[in-house]
Design a protein around this motif. Sequence first.
Motif, PDB file in Angstrom:
ATOM      1  N   ARG A   1       0.813  -1.223   0.000  1.00  0.00           N
ATOM      2  CA  ARG A   1       0.000   0.000   0.000  1.00  0.00           C
ATOM      3  C   ARG A   1       0.843   1.269   0.000  1.00  0.00           C
ATOM      4  N   LEU A   2       2.011   1.225   0.636  1.00  0.00           N
ATOM      5  CA  LEU A   2       2.770   2.453   0.912  1.00  0.00           C
ATOM      6  C   LEU A   2       4.011   2.668   0.048  1.00  0.00           C
ATOM      7  N   LYS A   3       4.342   1.747  -0.840  1.00  0.00           N
ATOM      8  CA  LYS A   3       5.639   1.840  -1.508  1.00  0.00           C
ATOM      9  C   LYS A   3       5.843   3.124  -2.310  1.00  0.00           C
ATOM     10  N   ARG A   4       4.767   3.797  -2.691  1.00  0.00           N
ATOM     11  CA  ARG A   4       4.919   5.058  -3.441  1.00  0.00           C
ATOM     12  C   ARG A   4       4.660   6.303  -2.579  1.00  0.00           C
ATOM     13  N   ASP A   5       4.435   6.096  -1.298  1.00  0.00           N
ATOM     14  CA  ASP A   5       4.110   7.203  -0.398  1.00  0.00           C
ATOM     15  C   ASP A   5       5.399   7.881   0.072  1.00  0.00           C
ATOM     16  N   THR A   6       5.497   9.182  -0.134  1.00  0.00           N
ATOM     17  CA  THR A   6       6.702   9.911   0.286  1.00  0.00           C
ATOM     18  C   THR A   6       6.421  10.846   1.463  1.00  0.00           C
ATOM     19  N   LYS A   7       5.216  10.775   2.037  1.00  0.00           N
ATOM     20  CA  LYS A   7       4.836  11.719   3.094  1.00  0.00           C
ATOM     21  C   LYS A   7       5.045  11.184   4.508  1.00  0.00           C
ATOM     22  N   ARG A   8       5.347   9.929   4.647  1.00  0.00           N
ATOM     23  CA  ARG A   8       5.469   9.345   5.985  1.00  0.00           C
ATOM     24  C   ARG A   8       6.924   9.368   6.435  1.00  0.00           C
ATOM     25  N   PRO A   9       7.238  10.219   7.429  1.00  0.00           N
ATOM     26  CA  PRO A   9       8.643  10.432   7.806  1.00  0.00           C
ATOM     27  C   PRO A   9       9.382   9.171   8.229  1.00  0.00           C
ATOM     28  N   LEU A  10       8.727   8.262   8.927  1.00  0.00           N
ATOM     29  CA  LEU A  10       9.430   7.080   9.413  1.00  0.00           C
ATOM     30  C   LEU A  10       9.781   6.094   8.303  1.00  0.00           C
ATOM     31  N   LEU A  11       9.190   6.287   7.101  1.00  0.00           N
ATOM     32  CA  LEU A  11       9.480   5.368   5.999  1.00  0.00           C
ATOM     33  C   LEU A  11      10.471   5.938   4.996  1.00  0.00           C
ATOM     34  N   GLN A  12      10.988   7.114   5.274  1.00  0.00           N
ATOM     35  CA  GLN A  12      11.967   7.735   4.373  1.00  0.00           C
ATOM     36  C   GLN A  12      13.363   7.271   4.778  1.00  0.00           C
ATOM     37  N   VAL A  13      13.577   5.977   4.619  1.00  0.00           N
ATOM     38  CA  VAL A  13      14.842   5.343   5.010  1.00  0.00           C
ATOM     39  C   VAL A  13      15.316   4.445   3.860  1.00  0.00           C
ATOM     40  N   GLY A  14      16.525   3.914   3.987  1.00  0.00           N
ATOM     41  CA  GLY A  14      17.101   3.082   2.938  1.00  0.00           C
ATOM     42  C   GLY A  14      16.297   1.821   2.626  1.00  0.00           C
ATOM     43  N   ASP A  15      15.786   1.147   3.660  1.00  0.00           N
ATOM     44  CA  ASP A  15      15.031  -0.092   3.469  1.00  0.00           C
ATOM     45  C   ASP A  15      13.681   0.029   4.179  1.00  0.00           C
ATOM     46  N   PRO A  16      12.700   0.672   3.524  1.00  0.00           N
ATOM     47  CA  PRO A  16      11.405   0.887   4.182  1.00  0.00           C
ATOM     48  C   PRO A  16      10.669  -0.408   4.526  1.00  0.00           C
ATOM     49  N   GLN A  17      10.886  -1.476   3.759  1.00  0.00           N
ATOM     50  CA  GLN A  17      10.245  -2.747   4.091  1.00  0.00           C
ATOM     51  C   GLN A  17      10.752  -3.263   5.430  1.00  0.00           C
ATOM     52  N   ASP A  18      12.052  -3.177   5.638  1.00  0.00           N
ATOM     53  CA  ASP A  18      12.618  -3.597   6.914  1.00  0.00           C
ATOM     54  C   ASP A  18      12.108  -2.699   8.038  1.00  0.00           C
ATOM     55  N   LYS A  19      11.977  -1.405   7.763  1.00  0.00           N
ATOM     56  CA  LYS A  19      11.454  -0.470   8.763  1.00  0.00           C
ATOM     57  C   LYS A  19      10.024  -0.861   9.155  1.00  0.00           C
ATOM     58  N   LEU A  20       9.199  -1.241   8.185  1.00  0.00           N
ATOM     59  CA  LEU A  20       7.832  -1.678   8.490  1.00  0.00           C
ATOM     60  C   LEU A  20       7.834  -2.937   9.361  1.00  0.00           C
ATOM     61  N   ARG A  21       8.757  -3.848   9.084  1.00  0.00           N
ATOM     62  CA  ARG A  21       8.860  -5.057   9.925  1.00  0.00           C
ATOM     63  C   ARG A  21       9.262  -4.680  11.350  1.00  0.00           C
ATOM     64  N   GLN A  22      10.199  -3.739  11.476  1.00  0.00           N
ATOM     65  CA  GLN A  22      10.617  -3.279  12.812  1.00  0.00           C
ATOM     66  C   GLN A  22       9.455  -2.608  13.548  1.00  0.00           C
ATOM     67  N   LEU A  23       8.744  -1.723  12.826  1.00  0.00           N
ATOM     68  CA  LEU A  23       7.605  -1.027  13.441  1.00  0.00           C
ATOM     69  C   LEU A  23       6.549  -2.025  13.896  1.00  0.00           C
ATOM     70  N   PHE A  24       6.274  -3.025  13.065  1.00  0.00           N
ATOM     71  CA  PHE A  24       5.285  -4.041  13.415  1.00  0.00           C
ATOM     72  C   PHE A  24       5.714  -4.785  14.681  1.00  0.00           C
ATOM     73  N   ALA A  25       6.971  -5.221  14.724  1.00  0.00           N
ATOM     74  CA  ALA A  25       7.476  -5.964  15.887  1.00  0.00           C
ATOM     75  C   ALA A  25       7.374  -5.124  17.161  1.00  0.00           C
ATOM     76  N   GLU A  26       7.679  -3.848  17.047  1.00  0.00           N
ATOM     77  CA  GLU A  26       7.664  -2.952  18.207  1.00  0.00           C
ATOM     78  C   GLU A  26       6.244  -2.596  18.634  1.00  0.00           C
ATOM     79  N   ARG A  27       5.375  -2.304  17.670  1.00  0.00           N
ATOM     80  CA  ARG A  27       4.075  -1.721  17.991  1.00  0.00           C
ATOM     81  C   ARG A  27       2.919  -2.704  18.092  1.00  0.00           C
ATOM     82  N   ASP A  28       3.011  -3.848  17.407  1.00  0.00           N
ATOM     83  CA  ASP A  28       1.899  -4.804  17.429  1.00  0.00           C
ATOM     84  C   ASP A  28       1.467  -5.143  18.859  1.00  0.00           C
TER      85      ASP A  28
END
Length: 175
Positions: free
Chosen positions: A110-137
């Motif tokens: 859903r988000l791969k083309r989204d440039t407005k989310r600050p936490l996803l403006q990183v080198g590997d956004p997929q890995d960032k999403l996995r980290q966020l999920f692990a932390e926040r779920d």
Amino acid sequence: MRTLVLVGLPGSGKSTIGRSLGRRLSLPFHDSDHVIEQRIGCSIRDFFAREGEARFRDEEQHALEDLAVGPPCVLATGGGAVLREANREILRQAGHVIYLRSSPEELWRRLKRDTKRPLLQVGDPQDKLRQLFAERDPLYASIAEYVVDTGRQSVPALVHKVLTELELRGALGQG
């Protein structure tokens, strides 16, 4: 009717589903991120870059406190709202908390083309999403009255699922 609070990771559908729920229930809809942007006078991305995450989380807590004491509404929270214990308590007290759960893979789709989310403006956004999920779920689950797995369901199907669950729990029409 109490406030319906939607929590979940960025891209889980909180705003889209929240707007539809608000219409169906004749309740006002509020997106805490939008409220914060109105208050700070700029985008969250710009504020994050200029002031940092801790300062943003302060603004977020103030907005949630104000929204929680208002009249019943449908409230879509920012993805990181649950990071502070004070916010988790505010949301628990505000009303019925619904966790819109999406896998990191679905979120990336859903988000791969989204440039407005600050936490996803990183080198590997997929890995960032996995980290966020692990932390926040676990945090989302700890305050949720129930969890809706969003998967690839349509918005109307998800809204129906939420409404059915609220009805089964006797949450519709109660103060």
